[in-house]
Design an enzyme around this catalytic site. Structure first.
Site, PDB file in Angstrom:
ATOM      1  CB  SER A   1      -3.477   0.165   3.389  1.00  0.00           C
ATOM      2  OG  SER A   1      -3.212  -0.799   2.408  1.00  0.00           O
ATOM      3  N   GLY A   2      -5.899   0.662   1.022  1.00  0.00           N
ATOM      4  CA  GLY A   2      -7.109   0.090   0.437  1.00  0.00           C
ATOM      5  C   GLY A   2      -8.254   1.080   0.317  1.00  0.00           C
TER       6      GLY A   2
ATOM      7  CB  THR B   1      -3.362   3.263  -6.316  1.00  0.00           C
ATOM      8  OG1 THR B   1      -2.368   3.119  -5.295  1.00  0.00           O
ATOM      9  CG2 THR B   1      -2.745   2.944  -7.665  1.00  0.00           C
TER      10      THR B   1
ATOM     11  CG  ASN C   1      -5.281  -2.144  -1.815  1.00  0.00           C
ATOM     12  OD1 ASN C   1      -5.950  -2.565  -2.740  1.00  0.00           O
ATOM     13  ND2 ASN C   1      -4.645  -0.981  -1.860  1.00  0.00           N
TER      14      ASN C   1
ATOM     15  CB  SER D   1      -1.360  -2.774  -1.031  1.00  0.00           C
ATOM     16  OG  SER D   1      -0.754  -1.935  -0.090  1.00  0.00           O
ATOM     17  CB  SER D   2       1.196   1.903  -3.265  1.00  0.00           C
ATOM     18  OG  SER D   2       0.324   2.233  -4.307  1.00  0.00           O
TER      19      SER D   2
ATOM     20  N   GLY E   1      -0.793   4.060   2.429  1.00  0.00           N
ATOM     21  CA  GLY E   1      -1.696   4.536   3.465  1.00  0.00           C
ATOM     22  C   GLY E   1      -1.381   3.927   4.816  1.00  0.00           C
TER      23      GLY E   1
ATOM     24  CD  GLU F   1       0.498  -1.071   4.841  1.00  0.00           C
ATOM     25  OE1 GLU F   1       0.342  -1.167   3.612  1.00  0.00           O
ATOM     26  OE2 GLU F   1       1.444  -1.604   5.445  1.00  0.00           O
TER      27      GLU F   1
END
Length: 818
Positions: free
Chosen positions: A45-46, A50, A95, A98-99, A322, A324
């Site tokens: 994540s981050g 994306t 992030n 973040s998605s 991602g 986490e």
């Protein structure tokens, strides 16, 4: 744009690695081989997944051929991203964008390589974020964008204020104002996107009404009466929700504070406690937002659909949450990390394991390379009847008081001996300090993650009281009408749990991914501080290690860069060898062997397997590809020349045939015109002869035209022979049929001449003529030469003035002398 142009159409290994190189290679392979491709983006994540997916979409939009009619499809593909990010992304500790949902997008191309449409599949949006955020995090972007960028008129209609701190669902994480996020500009972007994606005014009004109603839901405050039942002291928020969603405030108030219990013959309304009313409110907010997000994805898909039934190839783009690891990890992090385990397993199966197995199967000499296979962790989570998800489902549906703690105890009992599972109870004295009483620990491929079981059962069940469903089904909001169907109330079967749904959807996603030719993008997170141009060596090394990148490098370095089945290789490059072009009649393996000998492959550059050719070095493939491109241009030139000659011959034949047809038609037209002219002449001559024969007969059809012609001709000729004076006795001789008419005309002419002559006589001339008449009567026949003197007028005097004496002339000038 210049960077995109740099990588466009360039062989994969010629330039430094780049996202554009992956996108261009996938696009060119799709166009040349007409196969479906996939770009799988993974990382923490981050790490930039994306952003990488945005770059790929932009690359396709800018470099693919485009027509004006397909411009809208391209714009909708690009602008679907900011809309989905607004409703599905949020700021987390790791992030700022973040998605919080998984997204798989198929970009559809026609046979020319033009993007013509797309389709999006979403996975497990983090609904719990709607009602709760950790410290330093935010809710979904759309709430802040609406408050910051919405017009005053819209906010007034929705009953909202601009300050996010006034809303409980937005202020729990205390991250409402972020300098790195410009909500006002983002609002302008999604407003433009809504207009391009074909959202109507009614759609937007209903959509923003739902967003505002979620914020109003969070501000509903519950109290307790003396019986311990929940009440709502202030119903202002209830009224706003009822107005925006289209039902009676009293109905909603009852649904939030009471629960309908159905007995065999009757329904009983049971009041809820304060805690259950809060649960019902939050469950309603999560359900409304989650289903609205699904509606939004379907709406975007409807605008992206291509209705032409032509052959299409696709490039899939997977941008999913991602891996986490937070200070406090819950059910959402468990699902997200399970998803990443499955993707890692897919990567291992399709690269490390599959590639080495392929060498053995094809009979290629190979020294196996060891790697960590995370299948053991995937089985721990998903194994049927034994995995963590199955145990969680059992706890959710079993009778009796099931709690998060009982779920943890069941895990210790069923999977406690697993090497990758730990709890406080199972851990030794040294490890107990790191694990709480309500927590368990999994050893993922990316490292250890400790999960808190609090809320696992509630989030897995995702329950919404039936009474609240009934209220939502009666909503006048068109979006909620599509999201909450009355038929759902008639289905008494228990719906699958969230964990099971996620596992099923993940399996279908993997089937989609396996069916396509994959390309991989591994995103490495440089640091945890969100700082640019700063690399934390320990963090980067850790990611390189757990992603298995070193093992991948070893396999790739020791292995072969390119492999293709003999049939495909021969089909593509057969034009490079005269023996294999245009058709090879023997076995494909022999054809490939003859082809590479003709090209000049060295023994160390390739290996021939049982069914495939393996090329070790990229430069060998590039040289072959360049030769193929050159050959292709030559073939295309020959084909074009032959085709143009064919077109010219065809055009010449068509023109020649057209000229012949035109000449034939024109000659026919001239002949017909000449025939008609001759027919007319024959008729005229025949009538003239017949009329001449019958000219003396009375007027009849046989001589009528002839007589008319004779009359006309005589009259026209007569005008040139009319006598000019009375003494001219000449006259044009008439035909027999016009003798009477001629006599009448002659008399009329004579009279007219006499009349003109008489009118021209003066009084003196008239008197003289009268004298001539008298004289004629006296001297006619009595005097010689009288007839010759008739035309001489009488003289007034025989004496001229010159013969008279001037003096006499003066005397008599006053007298008139005859």
């Amino acid at each position: 744009m210049s960077q995109m142009k740099l990588y466009q159409g360039v062989n994969f290994f010629e330039l430094p690695p780049h996202v554009y190189a992956i996108a261009d290679n996938a696009y060119r392979m799709m166009c040349s081989e007409l196969t479906n491709h996939l770009i799988l983006i993974s990382g923490e994540s981050g790490a930039g997944k994306t952003e990488a997916s945005k770059k790929i979409l932009q690359y396709f939009a800018m470099t693919c051929p485009m027509t004006e009619s397909l411009q809208i499809a391209r714009d909708r593909l690009l602008l679907s991203n900011p809309v989905l990010e607004a409703f599905g992304n949020a700021k987390t500790l790791r992030n700022d964008n973040s998605s919080r949902f998984g997204k798989y997008m198929d970009i559809q191309f026609d046979f020319k390589g033009i993007p013509v449409g797309g389709h999006i599949i979403s996975y497990l949006i983090e609904k719990s974020r709607v009602v709760y955020q950790n410290h330093g995090e935010r809710n979904f972007h759309i709430f802040y964008q609406l408050l910051e960028g919405g017009e005053e008129k819209l906010l007034t209609y929705l009953g909202l204020e601009r300050d996010p701190r006034l809303y409980k669902y937005l202020s729990q994480g205390r991250g409402t104002n972020e300098s790195s996020i410009n909500d006002k500009n983002d609002w302008k972007t999604i407003s433009n996107a809504f207009s391009v994606i074909d959202f109507t005014e009614d759609d937007l009004e209903n959509l923003f009404g739902i967003i505002a109603s979620v914020l109003h839901l969070g501000n509903i405050c519950f109290g307790e009466n003396h019986q311990g039942c929940a009440t709502v002291p202030v119903i202002r928020e209830i009224k706003w929700i009822a107005k925006l969603l289209g039902f009676q405030p009293s109905v909603l108030l009852e649904a939030l504070t009471h629960r309908k219990i159905e007995a065999q013959t009757e329904e009983v309304m049971c009041p809820l406690t304060l805690e259950l009313s809060v649960f019902a409110r939050d469950a309603m907010a999560k359900a409304v937002y989650g289903r609205t997000f699904t509606w939004l994805v379907n709406k975007i898909n409807a605008s992206l659909v291509n209705k032409e039934f032509t052959q299409k190839t696709v490039i899939g783009l997977l941008d999913i949450y991602g891996f986490e690891v937070f200070d406090k990890n819950g059910f959402e992090q468990f699902c997200i990390n399970y998803c990443n385990e499955k993707l890692q397993q897919l990567l291992i199966e399709s690269t490390l394991k599959a590639e080495q197995a392929e060498y053995e199967l094809e009979g290629i000499e190979w020294e196996p390379i060891q790697y960590f296979n995370n299948k053991i962790i995937c089985d721990l989570v998903e194994e049927r009847h034994k995995g963590i998800i199955s145990i969680l489902d059992e706890e959710c549906i079993r009778p009796g008081p099931a709690t998060d703690l009982s779920f943890l105890e069941k895990l210790e009992e069923r999977v406690g001996k697993h090497a990758h599972f730990r709890t406080r109870k199972l851990e030794g004295p040294m490890g107990r300090k790191r694990i709480g009483w309500m927590e368990f620990q999994l050893f993922h491929y990316a490292g250890e993650v400790t999960y808190c079981t609090k809320g696992f059962l509630e989030k897995n069940n995702d329950l919404l009281y039936r009474h609240l469903k009934e209220v939502l089904c009666t909503s006048k909001n068109s979006i909620l009408k599509e999201c909450f169907l009355v038929a759902e109330l008639e289905n008494r079967k228990r719906s699958p749990t969230v964990g099971t749904q996620f596992k099923t959807s993940l399996s279908s996603l993997l089937e989609i991914l396996i069916s396509k030719e994959p390309s991989y993008i591994r995103c490495i997170k440089p640091n945890n501080r969100k700082e640019p141009s700063r690399f934390d060596d320990f963090l980067v090394r850790h990611q390189v290690k757990y992603l298995g990148l070193m093992e991948h490098l070893r396999v790739r370095r020791a292995g072969f860069a390119y492999r293709r089945k003999y049939e495909h290789f021969l089909q593509r490059y057969k034009s490079l060898c005269p023996d294999t072009w245009p058709h090879w009649q023997g076995p494909p393996a022999e054809g490939v062997e003859r082809l590479i000998k003709y090209i000049g492959y060295k023994p160390q550059e390739y290996k021939l397997g049982r069914t495939k050719i393996f090329i070790r070095f990229p430069r060998t493939l590039f040289a072959t590809e360049d030769a193929f491109e050159f050959s292709k241009h030559q073939l295309v030139a020959k084909i074009q020349a032959t085709y143009k000659a064919c077109l010219e011959r065809r055009a010449y034949v068509e023109k020649r045939q057209a000229a012949i047809r035109l000449e034939a038609h024109w000659r026919g037209a001239l002949a017909r015109r000449e025939m008609e002219r001759r027919k007319w002449a024959v008729r005229i001559i025949r009538k003239f002869i017949k009329g001449f024969i019958n000219r003396d007969k009375p007027l009849c059809p046989d001589n009528e035209e002839f007589i008319v012609f004779v009359r006309k001709n005589y009259i026209l000729n007569l005008r040139y022979h009319v006598p000019k004076n009375i003494l001219d006795k000449s006259w044009l001789k008439p035909p027999g049929i016009l003798k009477n008419a001629s006599d009448l005309l002659r008399k009329m002419c004579t009279r007219n001449l006499v009349r003109k002559y008489c009118r021209g006589l003066t009084a003196e001339r008239k008197a003289l003529m009268q004298q001539k008449v008298v004289t004629s009567a006296i001297f006619r026949g009595k005097k010689e030469g009288y007839a010759e003197s008739l035309n001489q007028p009488f003289a007034d005097s025989r004496i001229d003035e010159g013969d008279i004496n001037p003096k006499v002339l003066q005397l008599i000038s006053s007298e008139k002398i005859q």
